[in-house]
Design an enzyme around this catalytic site. Structure first.
Site, PDB file in Angstrom:
ATOM      1  N   SER A 181       1.094  59.585  64.472  1.00 19.02           N
ATOM      2  CA  SER A 181       0.183  58.445  64.650  1.00 19.02           C
ATOM      3  C   SER A 181      -0.209  58.165  66.097  1.00 19.02           C
ATOM      4  O   SER A 181      -1.184  57.460  66.333  1.00 19.02           O
ATOM      5  CB  SER A 181       0.775  57.176  64.036  1.00 19.02           C
ATOM      6  OG  SER A 181       1.839  56.691  64.819  1.00 19.02           O
ATOM      7  N   LYS A 212       3.303  52.047  68.795  1.00 20.39           N
ATOM      8  CA  LYS A 212       1.845  51.902  68.782  1.00 20.39           C
ATOM      9  C   LYS A 212       1.389  51.379  70.140  1.00 20.39           C
ATOM     10  O   LYS A 212       2.188  51.012  70.991  1.00 20.39           O
ATOM     11  CB  LYS A 212       1.377  50.915  67.695  1.00 20.39           C
ATOM     12  CG  LYS A 212       1.850  51.234  66.301  1.00 20.39           C
ATOM     13  CD  LYS A 212       1.263  52.503  65.745  1.00 20.39           C
ATOM     14  CE  LYS A 212       1.862  52.799  64.363  1.00 20.39           C
ATOM     15  NZ  LYS A 212       1.584  54.111  63.905  1.00 20.39           N
TER      16      LYS A 212
END
Length: 186
Positions: A39, A80
């Site tokens: 990701s 993230k």
């Protein structure tokens, strides 16, 4: 007490102090984490091992584009990038990030965008109101996070905003594998 016994006791004390210091540092200041999944590609690779600074947000507020680790669930931490900060409105349109209506550059995505075909998009269009919670601006104590691999990332678009209470800390140093050792800048 014999000299040998005294030396043995000194070694035991030194080891206990060392373990105590290591425990305090790991619990309150720094911790290792392993990147799990694609990701954050191409910035971070699956299996990259990093150090998390656990106290940074006790002395300063998060900044846009910080890479953070947060508790996504009781058993899983995610890595993230902070995109939106408290008080802001965030939207993405035609692969461009808008903060409070102003277009912002995302230099860490440039290489990826250049590799894409003209008919592909990296980030689907959305605005803050579309995300879970339906906020018009990001409330105090929350951030909006996205993965760099936008079309393969479970982030605020699905999870909603992330409470700073769930943020473990900031990470910017890859220490393993050695050929990827580096400090990450925006």
């Amino acid at each position: 007490m014999t000299e040998r016994k005294r030396e043995w006791i000194d070694w035991v004390k030194a080891l206990l102090i060392a373990f105590g210091i290591a425990f305090i540092v790991r619990t309150f200041f720094f911790a290792p984490i392993v990147v799990d999944g694609p990701s954050m590609m191409p910035t971070l690779h699956d299996g990259d091992q990093m150090i998390v600074n656990k106290f940074i947000y006790d002395i300063q507020e998060p900044e846009r584009f910080d890479i953070v680790v947060f508790h996504a669930s009781d058993k899983k931490d995610f890595i993230k990038r902070v995109i939106g900060l408290p008080g802001e409105h965030v939207a993405v349109k035609d692969d461009n990030l808008y903060i409070d209506g102003d277009k912002r550059k995302e230099p860490f995505l440039q290489e990826r965008k250049e590799d894409m075909h003209s008919y592909q998009t990296l980030t689907g269009d959305f605005q803050l109101e579309d995300l879970p919670g339906g906020y018009e601006t990001i409330p105090d104590g929350y951030v909006l996070v996205l993965g760099d691999n936008r079309n393969n990332s479970t982030d605020s678009r699905m999870l909603g905003l992330v409470s700073m209470d769930r943020v473990v800390g900031q990470t910017s140093f890859i220490y393993w594998p050695l050929d990827r050792m580096r400090i990450i800048h925006d």
